[in-house]
Design a protein around this motif. Structure first.
Motif, PDB file in Angstrom:
ATOM      1  N   PHE A  13      33.757  25.205  20.125  1.00 46.62           N
ATOM      2  CA  PHE A  13      33.849  25.391  21.571  1.00 46.62           C
ATOM      3  C   PHE A  13      32.532  25.895  22.142  1.00 46.62           C
ATOM      4  O   PHE A  13      32.079  25.430  23.188  1.00 46.62           O
ATOM      5  CB  PHE A  13      34.963  26.366  21.922  1.00 46.62           C
ATOM      6  CG  PHE A  13      36.345  25.791  21.899  1.00 46.62           C
ATOM      7  CD1 PHE A  13      36.581  24.458  21.635  1.00 46.62           C
ATOM      8  CD2 PHE A  13      37.438  26.601  22.145  1.00 46.62           C
ATOM      9  CE1 PHE A  13      37.851  23.932  21.612  1.00 46.62           C
ATOM     10  CE2 PHE A  13      38.717  26.099  22.131  1.00 46.62           C
ATOM     11  CZ  PHE A  13      38.921  24.753  21.868  1.00 46.62           C
ATOM     12  N   GLY A  17      30.291  23.834  24.825  1.00 45.05           N
ATOM     13  CA  GLY A  17      30.044  24.441  26.130  1.00 45.05           C
ATOM     14  C   GLY A  17      28.570  24.684  26.387  1.00 45.05           C
ATOM     15  O   GLY A  17      28.080  24.467  27.493  1.00 45.05           O
ATOM     16  N   GLU A  46      34.637  22.226  31.400  1.00 42.81           N
ATOM     17  CA  GLU A  46      33.984  22.200  30.092  1.00 42.81           C
ATOM     18  C   GLU A  46      32.917  23.279  29.951  1.00 42.81           C
ATOM     19  O   GLU A  46      32.519  23.612  28.833  1.00 42.81           O
ATOM     20  CB  GLU A  46      33.393  20.822  29.797  1.00 42.81           C
ATOM     21  CG  GLU A  46      32.332  20.374  30.762  1.00 42.81           C
ATOM     22  CD  GLU A  46      32.879  19.561  31.921  1.00 42.81           C
ATOM     23  OE1 GLU A  46      32.057  18.980  32.635  1.00 42.81           O
ATOM     24  OE2 GLU A  46      34.101  19.524  32.116  1.00 42.81           O
ATOM     25  N   LEU A  49      34.007  26.520  28.036  1.00 48.81           N
ATOM     26  CA  LEU A  49      34.177  26.500  26.583  1.00 48.81           C
ATOM     27  C   LEU A  49      33.214  27.458  25.886  1.00 48.81           C
ATOM     28  O   LEU A  49      33.542  27.985  24.825  1.00 48.81           O
ATOM     29  CB  LEU A  49      34.000  25.086  26.041  1.00 48.81           C
ATOM     30  CG  LEU A  49      35.092  24.094  26.400  1.00 48.81           C
ATOM     31  CD1 LEU A  49      34.735  22.718  25.863  1.00 48.81           C
ATOM     32  CD2 LEU A  49      36.428  24.537  25.869  1.00 48.81           C
TER      33      LEU A  49
END
Length: 70
Positions: A13, A17, A46, A49
């Protein structure tokens, strides 16, 4: 084993991101001001993230049991 999986998910993640934030930095030379850039990424899902991934990694690191080394 679960903490390792949580760490890897958080790492994924955070990477996705971070790459997204760096990609959106290309809008600044195209005429977007820094204020408009932050307003733009505030509305993109997004981009969230990166902090979610960092939080997941911190949780997994803090929960790793201490194993004494002999």
């Amino acid at each position: 084993m679960g903490f390792v999986l949580l760490f890897l998910i958080g790492f994924g993640f955070a990477v996705s991101g971070g790459v997204t934030l760096i990609t959106y930095l290309n809008f600044i030379p195209a005429g977007l001001s820094l204020t408009n850039y932050f307003l733009f990424i505030q509305g993109r899902i997004e981009c969230y993230l990166l902090p979610i991934g960092l939080i997941l990694m911190l949780i997994s690191i803090s929960r790793i049991p201490n194993i004494p080394v002999k």
